[in-house]
Motif scaffolding. Sequence first.
Motif, PDB file in Angstrom:
ATOM      1  N   LEU A 636       0.845  -1.191   0.000  1.00 56.24           N
ATOM      2  CA  LEU A 636       0.000   0.000   0.000  1.00 56.24           C
ATOM      3  C   LEU A 636       0.883   1.244   0.000  1.00 56.24           C
ATOM      4  O   LEU A 636       1.890   1.298   0.697  1.00 56.24           O
ATOM      5  CB  LEU A 636      -0.932  -0.003   1.211  1.00 56.24           C
ATOM      6  N   LYS A 637       0.459   2.233  -0.768  1.00 57.94           N
ATOM      7  CA  LYS A 637       1.222   3.469  -0.941  1.00 57.94           C
ATOM      8  C   LYS A 637       0.544   4.575  -0.136  1.00 57.94           C
ATOM      9  O   LYS A 637      -0.679   4.725  -0.173  1.00 57.94           O
ATOM     10  CB  LYS A 637       1.245   3.831  -2.439  1.00 57.94           C
ATOM     11  N   ALA A 646      -2.790   0.253  -3.965  1.00 57.78           N
ATOM     12  CA  ALA A 646      -1.816  -0.831  -4.034  1.00 57.78           C
ATOM     13  C   ALA A 646      -0.805  -0.524  -5.128  1.00 57.78           C
ATOM     14  O   ALA A 646      -1.159  -0.426  -6.304  1.00 57.78           O
ATOM     15  CB  ALA A 646      -2.513  -2.147  -4.322  1.00 57.78           C
ATOM     16  N   ALA A 647       0.446  -0.357  -4.717  1.00 54.49           N
ATOM     17  CA  ALA A 647       1.518  -0.062  -5.664  1.00 54.49           C
ATOM     18  C   ALA A 647       2.013  -1.360  -6.282  1.00 54.49           C
ATOM     19  O   ALA A 647       2.448  -2.276  -5.557  1.00 54.49           O
ATOM     20  CB  ALA A 647       2.655   0.679  -4.973  1.00 54.49           C
ATOM     21  N   LEU A 648       1.951  -1.451  -7.605  1.00 51.58           N
ATOM     22  CA  LEU A 648       2.333  -2.658  -8.330  1.00 51.58           C
ATOM     23  C   LEU A 648       3.407  -2.320  -9.356  1.00 51.58           C
ATOM     24  O   LEU A 648       3.340  -1.281 -10.019  1.00 51.58           O
ATOM     25  CB  LEU A 648       1.120  -3.252  -9.063  1.00 51.58           C
ATOM     26  N   ARG A 649       4.385  -3.198  -9.485  1.00 46.53           N
ATOM     27  CA  ARG A 649       5.394  -3.050 -10.533  1.00 46.53           C
ATOM     28  C   ARG A 649       6.047  -4.410 -10.777  1.00 46.53           C
ATOM     29  O   ARG A 649       6.327  -5.145  -9.835  1.00 46.53           O
ATOM     30  CB  ARG A 649       6.458  -2.026 -10.145  1.00 46.53           C
ATOM     31  N   GLY A 650       6.284  -4.721 -12.033  1.00 51.34           N
ATOM     32  CA  GLY A 650       6.950  -5.969 -12.367  1.00 51.34           C
ATOM     33  C   GLY A 650       6.108  -7.173 -11.981  1.00 51.34           C
ATOM     34  O   GLY A 650       4.970  -7.332 -12.438  1.00 51.34           O
ATOM     35  N   GLY A 696      -0.237   8.040 -20.396  1.00 48.13           N
ATOM     36  CA  GLY A 696       0.597   9.005 -19.695  1.00 48.13           C
ATOM     37  C   GLY A 696       0.303   8.997 -18.214  1.00 48.13           C
ATOM     38  O   GLY A 696      -0.391   8.117 -17.692  1.00 48.13           O
ATOM     39  N   ALA A 697       0.823  10.012 -17.523  1.00 44.46           N
ATOM     40  CA  ALA A 697       0.587  10.128 -16.092  1.00 44.46           C
ATOM     41  C   ALA A 697      -0.841  10.601 -15.841  1.00 44.46           C
ATOM     42  O   ALA A 697      -1.425  11.347 -16.634  1.00 44.46           O
ATOM     43  CB  ALA A 697       1.587  11.111 -15.481  1.00 44.46           C
ATOM     44  N   GLY A 698      -1.412  10.167 -14.699  1.00 41.82           N
ATOM     45  CA  GLY A 698      -2.746  10.620 -14.345  1.00 41.82           C
ATOM     46  C   GLY A 698      -3.470   9.639 -13.465  1.00 41.82           C
ATOM     47  O   GLY A 698      -2.915   8.626 -13.027  1.00 41.82           O
ATOM     48  N   LYS A 699      -4.731   9.965 -13.194  1.00 41.61           N
ATOM     49  CA  LYS A 699      -5.605   9.080 -12.438  1.00 41.61           C
ATOM     50  C   LYS A 699      -6.666   8.575 -13.403  1.00 41.61           C
ATOM     51  O   LYS A 699      -7.277   9.373 -14.137  1.00 41.61           O
ATOM     52  CB  LYS A 699      -6.236   9.814 -11.250  1.00 41.61           C
ATOM     53  N   TRP A 700      -6.909   7.259 -13.397  1.00 41.72           N
ATOM     54  CA  TRP A 700      -7.679   6.646 -14.458  1.00 41.72           C
ATOM     55  C   TRP A 700      -8.790   5.759 -13.896  1.00 41.72           C
ATOM     56  O   TRP A 700      -8.687   5.226 -12.801  1.00 41.72           O
ATOM     57  CB  TRP A 700      -6.770   5.788 -15.351  1.00 41.72           C
ATOM     58  N   ARG A 701      -9.819   5.641 -14.730  1.00 43.38           N
ATOM     59  CA  ARG A 701     -10.863   4.649 -14.491  1.00 43.38           C
ATOM     60  C   ARG A 701     -10.967   3.807 -15.761  1.00 43.38           C
ATOM     61  O   ARG A 701     -11.346   4.312 -16.815  1.00 43.38           O
ATOM     62  CB  ARG A 701     -12.192   5.293 -14.149  1.00 43.38           C
ATOM     63  N   ALA A 723       1.938   0.894 -11.489  1.00 44.10           N
ATOM     64  CA  ALA A 723       0.646   1.541 -11.309  1.00 44.10           C
ATOM     65  C   ALA A 723       0.263   1.452  -9.845  1.00 44.10           C
ATOM     66  O   ALA A 723       0.782   0.622  -9.089  1.00 44.10           O
ATOM     67  CB  ALA A 723      -0.422   0.880 -12.172  1.00 44.10           C
ATOM     68  N   VAL A 724      -0.643   2.340  -9.428  1.00 42.90           N
ATOM     69  CA  VAL A 724      -1.213   2.286  -8.086  1.00 42.90           C
ATOM     70  C   VAL A 724      -2.718   2.088  -8.247  1.00 42.90           C
ATOM     71  O   VAL A 724      -3.407   2.954  -8.795  1.00 42.90           O
ATOM     72  CB  VAL A 724      -0.915   3.566  -7.283  1.00 42.90           C
ATOM     73  N   VAL A 725      -3.220   0.951  -7.784  1.00 42.56           N
ATOM     74  CA  VAL A 725      -4.636   0.624  -7.917  1.00 42.56           C
ATOM     75  C   VAL A 725      -5.361   0.999  -6.630  1.00 42.56           C
ATOM     76  O   VAL A 725      -5.024   0.518  -5.549  1.00 42.56           O
ATOM     77  CB  VAL A 725      -4.834  -0.871  -8.225  1.00 42.56           C
TER      78      VAL A 725
END
Length: 892
Positions: A636-637, A646-650, A696-701, A723-725
């Motif tokens: 968690l971020k 939730a911070a996810l990478r790789g 790009g960068a931003g907050k998404w749905r 990404a951060v979900v």
Amino acid sequence: MSTGLAAAVAATALTGLTSPAAAAEPQVLAVDFAERTGDFRGGASGTLYGFGDEGAPTQALVNGAHITNTSQKAPYGTQHPSGDAVKVEDGFFAEHGEDMYIYMQDYYPEWPYNGGRRPGDDRTYNLQDGTYTLGGNGVWDFLEVIEFVTEAVATDSARPQDYVLLPFNEPDGGNWYPDWAGQKDQFLGDWQAVYEKIQEVWARHDLGHARIAGPGDTRWQPERSRDILEFAKANDSLPDIFVWHELGIDNLATYRGHFADYRALEAELGIDPLPINITEYGMLRDMSVPGQLIQWFSMFEDTKVDAQTAYWNYAGNLSDNTARPNGANAGWWMFKWYGDLDGGETVAVTPPTPNGVDTLQGIGAVDEANRRATVLWGGTDSDVSLDLSGLDMAIFGSRVDVEIRENAVTGAEGLADTPPVIAAYDGLDVVNGELRLDVPTYDRYAGYQLIITPSQSRDVEADAAAQPWRDAIEAEDMALTGATVYTQDPQANGGWQFLASGGQDVGSFNQVGSRAEWTVDVPRDGTYRLQVIGGAPGVPGRHALFVDDESSGTIQYAADLALNDNSRWKYRGSAELLVDLTAGSHTLSIRSSADGTTRLPNSDITLDKVALTAVEEGEPTLYPASGFRLEDGASLKWTGSARGGAALRGDDRADLYATAIETGYYDVQVDWASTKASSVEVAVNGAPVAEVTANGAGKWRSTATVHLNEGINEIELRSTDGAVVQSLTTIRDRAADSAAVSVEAEDMTLHGQASVTQLADSTGTNASGNAFAGWIGNGAGNAVEIDRDGFAAAGDYDLTVYYANAETSGQHDYNPQVVDRLLEVQEGTEQVGHAYFRYTYSWNSFSQRTIPVTLSTADEALRLGNANAWAPNIDRVVIAPRLIGAPTTAAR
């Protein structure tokens, strides 16, 4: 009583104020997050014969329940027709499984084993396959059994080092050694012989030391335990795990004393503390009941032991803690919540009565890395005051977000929805690390979960308020005609019964005029789902629904277990029906007759609880990141604009378990953020389904229209680029169901012996059109075939098979010996999928099971059968693409 937000929860800093929420003085559960009691173990999630055959229960149910240990049948075992450890090990070890135990005496078909008599030397065994011929050979018969079972594990298992071999089960009961005064030396000699034989086989395969568990007594036996430990220490044959059973009602009060006595005995004998597994715990009354399970969980977690729910009914349903082939009951959700604590530390919890029977108990845990604190509790009819302290400002700050969920009983086979949030607070003040929350209790059988985090970016109060409207009523509180209220005493019959929500249910619903009525106010015009929790004993049945005295459809019940008086009418399932209502007050009437003259087929069904849920807007269900399981480095971020995500990478992964009350299409909506062009991969039930992207960068749905299966769907989230979900929401999209193709069995092409049977309406069957195809399998030529009409394209599909399977094999004193039937799916001549189909209680009662398949052609027919054994009977098959259209992403 409503289970929605109308059930207010009062929250204050601990300033001595009295909460106005509770009508009576609440019971206090004190949780001190500063006093750590050790790493979370999670061992109480064990199960005895919780696994039947591969996929029974489904992988989503196994993973979600976080099963860490199980006891299963030995290879070649004949005690039960399913549950062979080697055959189910892949599913068990797939995610959380750690220790696979084997009941080695389950080689024998009888209960008690070998007729309750210790074997002599009357047989000569083939050590390759466990067959035998009559006549001795100078070797104790059971020692030969031990050898070939151990050999099978050593050679057939892919993970023999993760097995624990349990030679004796309940030797103090009717299994060979009940007379300790006269049989002690015999048992000790047998223990030594068995121990040495197991180690000999392990050494033969260079497997090192074999883990052996014992003695496996029916209860804590201090005299026997002392003698066994003294002997085993002197002869280098100490068990690697010490096991016994804690089964009865009173064990909720006595277990901690037994545990302390055992540890004191070890110390007295100079034995380092051994791991413990309570290899059977709980009675019928405890299974599927959150408020009962949490009492057991709390004891075993407090003492950091493993433990396994007892096997009272049939294999493959996690000891009655699942519903239908892929569904959760309320007990499953308590297992899931318990497993969610993995990775944290437990903390000191002080209940009003630490060692009591049927009392308020709880577990507290803190996950420092993710700044998340959790409390689980239940077991009381009183409202509960959570006295929380030790909330470290360095972890949580001075203001916290709080969410509380309620998990009320739905019966052993009743389908439970995702437990709703009954209270949520944004930015609640914490004073001196302390907080008090007064929470109303639905009933003593409900379970509760509280999650505390630092203030998140999302508005937890708004998310809670956006939940679908729902209301519920106990059947005994309805207006009743021609029916009787029965009290289900939780301490009656020694715990050999299933409990009813609210402690009562309604039965004798066997007259033409029998009815139960509920006057309820609904908030708006729209479609509502009526769910009835009730027991249809051994046969499917029907009730009529009337709304304001107008006929509004048929409530169709599937059959429930009716093995004996302990389960008949008490092993409750659920029936669901959609009904359109206008805003305002309505009287819903459940009746045994549709015409007032004749009873509907098998309408003598018990009623436990009735619920109504608004589904007009797709019944959006939000799963916040604060409740995700974070795997492989995900976390968690708590900085930036997506706090609490939730911070996810790789290879990082976040898991969640989403409910679908009905099979069909759902808009899976992901709220996430990125610092550059990125994507989030979505997998459902182990298969990649969709990838949502942002440039790009931003907050998404992002939204993908995905096919989900009735019950629990395991959803995995990953992001290669980062990404951060924040959350995932499922929204029912019934209009999209037109993409699926439904084929009735009577419209399929039949091969060989396969044939269609028309059932009389008087059977009460839930088969569509009252017809099904049977005599499928038991030879490659006996099959049904589905043409590619309506799904003439290669791709990924879900095949949902509506089926019946009531096959049993063999006899047992109390376990129905159910057989899981295998169905194989071919595209042309290539097998593309298979699944085992669990018990449905009646050949006239149909459940559903989904098989994922990937088709490579557009025109090859699908062939369903089983070359080697009988397949389940088939009512219909629904073929649905797993994903419809392309996912969309928009800024938010």
